[in-house]
Design a protein around this motif. Structure first.
Motif, PDB file in Angstrom:
ATOM      1  N   LEU A   1      -2.944  10.088  -2.495  1.00 49.93           N
ATOM      2  CA  LEU A   1      -1.703  10.523  -3.131  1.00 49.93           C
ATOM      3  C   LEU A   1      -1.097   9.386  -3.946  1.00 49.93           C
ATOM      4  O   LEU A   1      -0.585   9.608  -5.052  1.00 49.93           O
ATOM      5  CB  LEU A   1      -0.699  11.002  -2.081  1.00 49.93           C
ATOM      6  N   ALA A   2      -1.146   8.168  -3.420  1.00 47.50           N
ATOM      7  CA  ALA A   2      -0.596   7.015  -4.136  1.00 47.50           C
ATOM      8  C   ALA A   2      -1.268   6.856  -5.503  1.00 47.50           C
ATOM      9  O   ALA A   2      -0.591   6.619  -6.520  1.00 47.50           O
ATOM     10  CB  ALA A   2      -0.783   5.743  -3.306  1.00 47.50           C
ATOM     11  N   ILE A   3      -2.570   7.017  -5.538  1.00 46.91           N
ATOM     12  CA  ILE A   3      -3.312   6.903  -6.809  1.00 46.91           C
ATOM     13  C   ILE A   3      -2.905   8.012  -7.770  1.00 46.91           C
ATOM     14  O   ILE A   3      -2.655   7.773  -8.963  1.00 46.91           O
ATOM     15  CB  ILE A   3      -4.826   6.927  -6.546  1.00 46.91           C
ATOM     16  N   LEU A   4      -2.817   9.244  -7.257  1.00 43.73           N
ATOM     17  CA  LEU A   4      -2.424  10.374  -8.102  1.00 43.73           C
ATOM     18  C   LEU A   4      -1.013  10.188  -8.661  1.00 43.73           C
ATOM     19  O   LEU A   4      -0.752  10.470  -9.839  1.00 43.73           O
ATOM     20  CB  LEU A   4      -2.503  11.681  -7.308  1.00 43.73           C
TER      21      LEU A   4
ATOM     22  N   MET B   1       1.436   3.397   4.394  1.00 44.16           N
ATOM     23  CA  MET B   1       0.119   3.533   3.772  1.00 44.16           C
ATOM     24  C   MET B   1       0.209   4.189   2.397  1.00 44.16           C
ATOM     25  O   MET B   1      -0.744   4.138   1.611  1.00 44.16           O
ATOM     26  CB  MET B   1      -0.809   4.349   4.671  1.00 44.16           C
ATOM     27  N   TYR B   2       1.340   4.816   2.120  1.00 38.64           N
ATOM     28  CA  TYR B   2       1.599   5.367   0.788  1.00 38.64           C
ATOM     29  C   TYR B   2       2.475   4.425  -0.038  1.00 38.64           C
ATOM     30  O   TYR B   2       2.132   4.083  -1.178  1.00 38.64           O
ATOM     31  CB  TYR B   2       2.283   6.731   0.900  1.00 38.64           C
ATOM     32  N   LEU B   3       3.586   3.978   0.532  1.00 39.43           N
ATOM     33  CA  LEU B   3       4.582   3.223  -0.229  1.00 39.43           C
ATOM     34  C   LEU B   3       4.050   1.896  -0.758  1.00 39.43           C
ATOM     35  O   LEU B   3       4.245   1.563  -1.936  1.00 39.43           O
ATOM     36  CB  LEU B   3       5.812   2.971   0.654  1.00 39.43           C
ATOM     37  N   ILE B   4       3.370   1.132   0.092  1.00 41.95           N
ATOM     38  CA  ILE B   4       2.909  -0.197  -0.334  1.00 41.95           C
ATOM     39  C   ILE B   4       1.761  -0.104  -1.332  1.00 41.95           C
ATOM     40  O   ILE B   4       1.769  -0.829  -2.343  1.00 41.95           O
ATOM     41  CB  ILE B   4       2.560  -1.068   0.888  1.00 41.95           C
ATOM     42  N   PRO B   5       0.759   0.761  -1.136  1.00 37.02           N
ATOM     43  CA  PRO B   5      -0.276   0.890  -2.171  1.00 37.02           C
ATOM     44  C   PRO B   5       0.255   1.293  -3.546  1.00 37.02           C
ATOM     45  O   PRO B   5      -0.245   0.820  -4.574  1.00 37.02           O
ATOM     46  CB  PRO B   5      -1.213   1.957  -1.601  1.00 37.02           C
ATOM     47  N   VAL B   6       1.278   2.160  -3.600  1.00 38.77           N
ATOM     48  CA  VAL B   6       1.862   2.500  -4.907  1.00 38.77           C
ATOM     49  C   VAL B   6       2.407   1.227  -5.560  1.00 38.77           C
ATOM     50  O   VAL B   6       2.195   0.981  -6.759  1.00 38.77           O
ATOM     51  CB  VAL B   6       2.987   3.546  -4.772  1.00 38.77           C
ATOM     52  N   ALA B   7       3.105   0.405  -4.782  1.00 43.32           N
ATOM     53  CA  ALA B   7       3.661  -0.842  -5.318  1.00 43.32           C
ATOM     54  C   ALA B   7       2.547  -1.773  -5.802  1.00 43.32           C
ATOM     55  O   ALA B   7       2.677  -2.422  -6.854  1.00 43.32           O
ATOM     56  CB  ALA B   7       4.505  -1.535  -4.258  1.00 43.32           C
ATOM     57  N   ILE B   8       1.452  -1.842  -5.059  1.00 39.50           N
ATOM     58  CA  ILE B   8       0.331  -2.699  -5.463  1.00 39.50           C
ATOM     59  C   ILE B   8      -0.273  -2.202  -6.767  1.00 39.50           C
ATOM     60  O   ILE B   8      -0.601  -2.993  -7.667  1.00 39.50           O
ATOM     61  CB  ILE B   8      -0.729  -2.756  -4.345  1.00 39.50           C
ATOM     62  N   LEU B   9      -0.418  -0.895  -6.901  1.00 40.10           N
ATOM     63  CA  LEU B   9      -0.959  -0.321  -8.145  1.00 40.10           C
ATOM     64  C   LEU B   9      -0.040  -0.623  -9.327  1.00 40.10           C
ATOM     65  O   LEU B   9      -0.504  -0.970 -10.422  1.00 40.10           O
ATOM     66  CB  LEU B   9      -1.129   1.191  -7.993  1.00 40.10           C
ATOM     67  N   ILE B  10       1.265  -0.507  -9.111  1.00 36.70           N
ATOM     68  CA  ILE B  10       2.222  -0.824 -10.172  1.00 36.70           C
ATOM     69  C   ILE B  10       2.104  -2.294 -10.560  1.00 36.70           C
ATOM     70  O   ILE B  10       2.076  -2.660 -11.738  1.00 36.70           O
ATOM     71  CB  ILE B  10       3.664  -0.509  -9.710  1.00 36.70           C
ATOM     72  N   GLN B  11       2.010  -3.156  -9.558  1.00 35.93           N
ATOM     73  CA  GLN B  11       1.915  -4.591  -9.802  1.00 35.93           C
ATOM     74  C   GLN B  11       0.647  -4.944 -10.576  1.00 35.93           C
ATOM     75  O   GLN B  11       0.670  -5.776 -11.488  1.00 35.93           O
ATOM     76  CB  GLN B  11       1.930  -5.334  -8.473  1.00 35.93           C
TER      77      GLN B  11
ATOM     78  N   LEU C   1       5.537 -10.270  -8.396  1.00 34.32           N
ATOM     79  CA  LEU C   1       4.101 -10.439  -8.202  1.00 34.32           C
ATOM     80  C   LEU C   1       3.805 -11.160  -6.886  1.00 34.32           C
ATOM     81  O   LEU C   1       3.343 -12.292  -6.858  1.00 34.32           O
ATOM     82  CB  LEU C   1       3.504 -11.207  -9.389  1.00 34.32           C
ATOM     83  N   MET C   2       4.085 -10.521  -5.783  1.00 35.96           N
ATOM     84  CA  MET C   2       3.876 -11.148  -4.479  1.00 35.96           C
ATOM     85  C   MET C   2       3.397 -10.123  -3.439  1.00 35.96           C
ATOM     86  O   MET C   2       3.509 -10.339  -2.253  1.00 35.96           O
ATOM     87  CB  MET C   2       5.163 -11.812  -4.008  1.00 35.96           C
ATOM     88  N   ILE C   3       2.858  -9.013  -3.903  1.00 38.83           N
ATOM     89  CA  ILE C   3       2.376  -7.977  -2.990  1.00 38.83           C
ATOM     90  C   ILE C   3       0.847  -7.975  -3.044  1.00 38.83           C
ATOM     91  O   ILE C   3       0.264  -7.891  -4.124  1.00 38.83           O
ATOM     92  CB  ILE C   3       2.891  -6.579  -3.384  1.00 38.83           C
ATOM     93  N   SER C   4       0.198  -8.077  -1.898  1.00 40.05           N
ATOM     94  CA  SER C   4      -1.260  -8.119  -1.860  1.00 40.05           C
ATOM     95  C   SER C   4      -1.797  -7.168  -0.805  1.00 40.05           C
ATOM     96  O   SER C   4      -1.068  -6.751   0.102  1.00 40.05           O
ATOM     97  CB  SER C   4      -1.738  -9.544  -1.546  1.00 40.05           C
TER      98      SER C   4
END
Length: 278
Positions: free
Chosen positions: A127-130, A213-223, A233-236
């Motif tokens: 869902l995060a990717i979509l 598992m949804y919220l943080i991956p969305v942030a990583i994709l945005i970053q 730029l500090m999310i890994s």
């Protein structure tokens, strides 16, 4: 007809009995069914997270208003799980009661938790990717994207102990929501039972492993794929995993020990099987 559409709820002792019955079915689901139902639950909780961020991105709301309204909207996630049907790791912590009652083996319990947790991650990440690819995060002049990043930074900044205890408190409320939903005999009953505990855990800032598992991956994709401020730029992925481990552990303790096993002692322990319903 009164037996079908009655207004009486199941008693707490009847809920404990129902959990035993449901647990046997859950741990014996075919692998593909368990996997797909787990993926659905991850996506459902992600949709709740999406609704929460949408509210939080509105700067005109006060802190309390945005937390409470965001929590109310997040309730959609567990409502979908409970009413539409899906396998959610945090809610399934309650099936420890069936293990304690000798209805399922410990191996079966662990297998079910592991498969469902991994499936939840697949669904939430999908869902995060979509959501990212849809351009949804660009809405509200990019404030939604920034809100995801702010949320992820705040979560990754938590100490191990804070993340753990916030996970404990979160899943006490989640499992109480599931417990009370099992008392209901209609969709309305279940929705009302879910809304208040879920609104509270979100508003209080407690940590739900599957939502993260949804919220943080969305942030990583945005970053990684959008233009963001250098300070963001500090999310890994490593930080994501480090944050997730204590939250999962806390969710397990809160849901399985402080709700499931406590209710087992009260209602399902052999010495108490003859207790009357109340």
């Amino acid at each position: 007809m009164s037996g079908i559409f009655g207004f009486d709820a199941y008693s707490p002792k009847e809920i404990a009995q129902r959990i035993d019955q449901v647990a046997v079915v859950k741990v014996n689901l075919p692998f593909l069914s368990m996997l797909m139902l787990g993926m659905l639950a991850g996506a459902f909780i992600g949709l709740g997270g999406l609704a929460f961020v949408l509210v939080k991105s509105d700067p005109s709301l006060s802190f309390a208003s945005s937390q409470l309204l965001g929590g109310l909207m997040f309730s959609l996630g567990l409502i979908l799980v409970v009413v539409a049907g899906a396998e959610l790791f945090t809610g399934n912590n309650l099936i420890v009661m069936a293990w304690a009652d000798g209805k399922i083996t410990f191996v079966k319990l662990l297998q079910s938790w592991c498969v469902v947790c991994i499936a939840n991650f697949i669904g939430a990440l999908g869902l995060a990717i979509l959501v990212y690819l849809s351009g949804h995060t660009e809405m509200n002049d990019g404030r939604i994207a920034q809100q995801y990043i702010d949320i992820a930074i705040a979560k990754n900044s938590l100490s191990f102990s804070s993340a753990f205890f916030r996970g404990v408190l979160c899943n006490i409320l989640v499992c109480m929501a599931v417990w009370m939903a099992l008392a209901g005999r209609s969709v309305v009953d279940k929705v009302v039972a879910v809304v208040f505990p879920i609104t509270l855990f979100v508003a209080a800032g407690f940590e739900h492993s599957i939502a993260n598992m949804y919220l943080i991956p969305v942030a990583i994709l945005i970053q990684q794929f959008s233009v963001v401020e250098e300070a963001s730029l500090m999310i890994s992925w490593g930080g994501f995993v480090y944050h997730l481990l204590p939250v999962i552990a806390g969710n397990l303790v809160g849901g399985s020990v402080l709700v499931g096993l406590v209710y087992h002692v009260i209602y399902r322990h052999p010495k108490h099987h003859k207790r009357r319903d109340y």
